[in-house]
Design a protein around this motif. Structure first.
Motif, PDB file in Angstrom:
ATOM      1  N   ASP A  10      -0.260  10.701  16.719  1.00 58.53           N
ATOM      2  CA  ASP A  10      -1.193  11.299  15.764  1.00 58.53           C
ATOM      3  C   ASP A  10      -1.479  10.404  14.557  1.00 58.53           C
ATOM      4  O   ASP A  10      -2.385  10.677  13.778  1.00 58.53           O
ATOM      5  N   ALA A  11      -0.692   9.369  14.392  1.00 57.58           N
ATOM      6  CA  ALA A  11      -0.824   8.491  13.231  1.00 57.58           C
ATOM      7  C   ALA A  11      -1.930   7.457  13.460  1.00 57.58           C
ATOM      8  O   ALA A  11      -2.184   7.059  14.599  1.00 57.58           O
ATOM      9  N   PRO A  12      -2.558   6.998  12.385  1.00 63.27           N
ATOM     10  CA  PRO A  12      -3.541   5.912  12.533  1.00 63.27           C
ATOM     11  C   PRO A  12      -2.822   4.622  12.912  1.00 63.27           C
ATOM     12  O   PRO A  12      -1.612   4.480  12.676  1.00 63.27           O
ATOM     13  N   ASP A  13      -3.547   3.683  13.493  1.00 61.76           N
ATOM     14  CA  ASP A  13      -2.975   2.389  13.849  1.00 61.76           C
ATOM     15  C   ASP A  13      -3.044   1.440  12.661  1.00 61.76           C
ATOM     16  O   ASP A  13      -4.001   1.471  11.878  1.00 61.76           O
ATOM     17  N   CYS A  14      -2.047   0.567  12.557  1.00 65.26           N
ATOM     18  CA  CYS A  14      -2.028  -0.448  11.515  1.00 65.26           C
ATOM     19  C   CYS A  14      -3.200  -1.398  11.733  1.00 65.26           C
ATOM     20  O   CYS A  14      -3.432  -1.869  12.857  1.00 65.26           O
ATOM     21  N   THR A  15      -3.935  -1.684  10.678  1.00 69.17           N
ATOM     22  CA  THR A  15      -5.093  -2.577  10.750  1.00 69.17           C
ATOM     23  C   THR A  15      -4.671  -3.977  11.167  1.00 69.17           C
ATOM     24  O   THR A  15      -5.411  -4.665  11.869  1.00 69.17           O
ATOM     25  N   THR A  16      -3.478  -4.404  10.794  1.00 71.49           N
ATOM     26  CA  THR A  16      -3.023  -5.765  11.069  1.00 71.49           C
ATOM     27  C   THR A  16      -2.357  -5.912  12.430  1.00 71.49           C
ATOM     28  O   THR A  16      -2.747  -6.754  13.221  1.00 71.49           O
ATOM     29  N   CYS A  17      -1.350  -5.081  12.721  1.00 70.38           N
ATOM     30  CA  CYS A  17      -0.573  -5.278  13.949  1.00 70.38           C
ATOM     31  C   CYS A  17      -0.896  -4.282  15.056  1.00 70.38           C
ATOM     32  O   CYS A  17      -0.517  -4.496  16.207  1.00 70.38           O
ATOM     33  N   GLY A  18      -1.555  -3.164  14.722  1.00 70.07           N
ATOM     34  CA  GLY A  18      -1.935  -2.184  15.726  1.00 70.07           C
ATOM     35  C   GLY A  18      -0.899  -1.126  16.024  1.00 70.07           C
ATOM     36  O   GLY A  18      -1.155  -0.211  16.796  1.00 70.07           O
ATOM     37  N   ASP A  19       0.295  -1.239  15.432  1.00 64.86           N
ATOM     38  CA  ASP A  19       1.332  -0.221  15.638  1.00 64.86           C
ATOM     39  C   ASP A  19       0.967   1.061  14.891  1.00 64.86           C
ATOM     40  O   ASP A  19       0.248   1.015  13.899  1.00 64.86           O
ATOM     41  N   PRO A  20       1.483   2.205  15.336  1.00 65.47           N
ATOM     42  CA  PRO A  20       1.241   3.456  14.609  1.00 65.47           C
ATOM     43  C   PRO A  20       1.827   3.379  13.197  1.00 65.47           C
ATOM     44  O   PRO A  20       2.925   2.857  12.998  1.00 65.47           O
ATOM     45  N   VAL A  21       1.085   3.875  12.221  1.00 64.77           N
ATOM     46  CA  VAL A  21       1.526   3.848  10.826  1.00 64.77           C
ATOM     47  C   VAL A  21       2.269   5.141  10.530  1.00 64.77           C
ATOM     48  O   VAL A  21       1.666   6.194  10.370  1.00 64.77           O
ATOM     49  N   VAL A  22       3.592   5.042  10.513  1.00 67.17           N
ATOM     50  CA  VAL A  22       4.453   6.172  10.179  1.00 67.17           C
ATOM     51  C   VAL A  22       5.556   5.669   9.259  1.00 67.17           C
ATOM     52  O   VAL A  22       5.897   4.499   9.272  1.00 67.17           O
ATOM     53  N   GLY A  23       6.091   6.534   8.443  1.00 68.53           N
ATOM     54  CA  GLY A  23       7.209   6.168   7.589  1.00 68.53           C
ATOM     55  C   GLY A  23       6.807   5.954   6.143  1.00 68.53           C
ATOM     56  O   GLY A  23       5.631   5.866   5.801  1.00 68.53           O
ATOM     57  N   HIS A  24       7.831   5.847   5.312  1.00 69.66           N
ATOM     58  CA  HIS A  24       7.620   5.748   3.864  1.00 69.66           C
ATOM     59  C   HIS A  24       7.164   4.373   3.406  1.00 69.66           C
ATOM     60  O   HIS A  24       6.749   4.222   2.265  1.00 69.66           O
ATOM     61  N   ASP A  83       4.263  -3.504   3.433  1.00 75.13           N
ATOM     62  CA  ASP A  83       3.700  -4.513   2.542  1.00 75.13           C
ATOM     63  C   ASP A  83       3.389  -5.818   3.262  1.00 75.13           C
ATOM     64  O   ASP A  83       2.433  -6.508   2.928  1.00 75.13           O
ATOM     65  N   SER A  84       4.190  -6.162   4.258  1.00 74.91           N
ATOM     66  CA  SER A  84       3.969  -7.400   4.996  1.00 74.91           C
ATOM     67  C   SER A  84       2.644  -7.362   5.761  1.00 74.91           C
ATOM     68  O   SER A  84       1.858  -8.314   5.703  1.00 74.91           O
ATOM     69  N   CYS A  85       2.400  -6.273   6.468  1.00 74.91           N
ATOM     70  CA  CYS A  85       1.122  -6.132   7.185  1.00 74.91           C
ATOM     71  C   CYS A  85      -0.041  -6.092   6.201  1.00 74.91           C
ATOM     72  O   CYS A  85      -1.101  -6.673   6.451  1.00 74.91           O
ATOM     73  N   ARG A  86       0.149  -5.436   5.083  1.00 73.01           N
ATOM     74  CA  ARG A  86      -0.891  -5.380   4.047  1.00 73.01           C
ATOM     75  C   ARG A  86      -1.200  -6.783   3.544  1.00 73.01           C
ATOM     76  O   ARG A  86      -2.358  -7.172   3.397  1.00 73.01           O
ATOM     77  N   ALA A  87      -0.177  -7.594   3.303  1.00 77.30           N
ATOM     78  CA  ALA A  87      -0.357  -8.957   2.810  1.00 77.30           C
ATOM     79  C   ALA A  87      -1.033  -9.853   3.849  1.00 77.30           C
ATOM     80  O   ALA A  87      -1.787 -10.775   3.487  1.00 77.30           O
ATOM     81  N   ASP A  88      -0.803  -9.593   5.134  1.00 83.58           N
ATOM     82  CA  ASP A  88      -1.386 -10.392   6.214  1.00 83.58           C
ATOM     83  C   ASP A  88      -2.811  -9.997   6.576  1.00 83.58           C
ATOM     84  O   ASP A  88      -3.468 -10.675   7.366  1.00 83.58           O
ATOM     85  N   TRP A  89      -3.316  -8.917   5.990  1.00 81.67           N
ATOM     86  CA  TRP A  89      -4.651  -8.398   6.300  1.00 81.67           C
ATOM     87  C   TRP A  89      -5.734  -9.389   5.906  1.00 81.67           C
ATOM     88  O   TRP A  89      -5.739  -9.922   4.803  1.00 81.67           O
ATOM     89  N   ASP A  90      -6.679  -9.600   6.796  1.00 81.54           N
ATOM     90  CA  ASP A  90      -7.862 -10.431   6.511  1.00 81.54           C
ATOM     91  C   ASP A  90      -8.907  -9.495   5.934  1.00 81.54           C
ATOM     92  O   ASP A  90      -9.751  -8.958   6.640  1.00 81.54           O
TER      93      ASP A  90
END
Length: 67
Positions: free
Chosen positions: A20-34, A55-62
């Protein structure tokens, strides 16, 4: 976010199932957790969101907002 997705930034973050969670824009994994992050901006009068695992995926975002 689709109609069946749960906002991972809500108070119910522990109850979000991966399917049910959205996918991470960077890695594609489900976005869950704090550790998740969301970037929101207004584009053509509509709210646009990008979801990230941490934060790591956020920093790697194009960032498509940057020319």
């Amino acid at each position: 976010m689709g109609d069946d997705e749960v906002d991972p930034t809500s108070d119910h973050v522990e109850d979000v199932a991966e399917e049910d969670a959205p996918d991470c824009t960077t890695c594609g994994d489900p976005v869950v957790g704090h550790e998740s992050r969301v970037v929101t901006w207004i584009e053509d009068g509509q709210a646009t969101h990008r979801h990230f695992c941490d934060d790591s995926c956020r920093a790697d975002w194009d960032d498509e907002r940057v020319d």
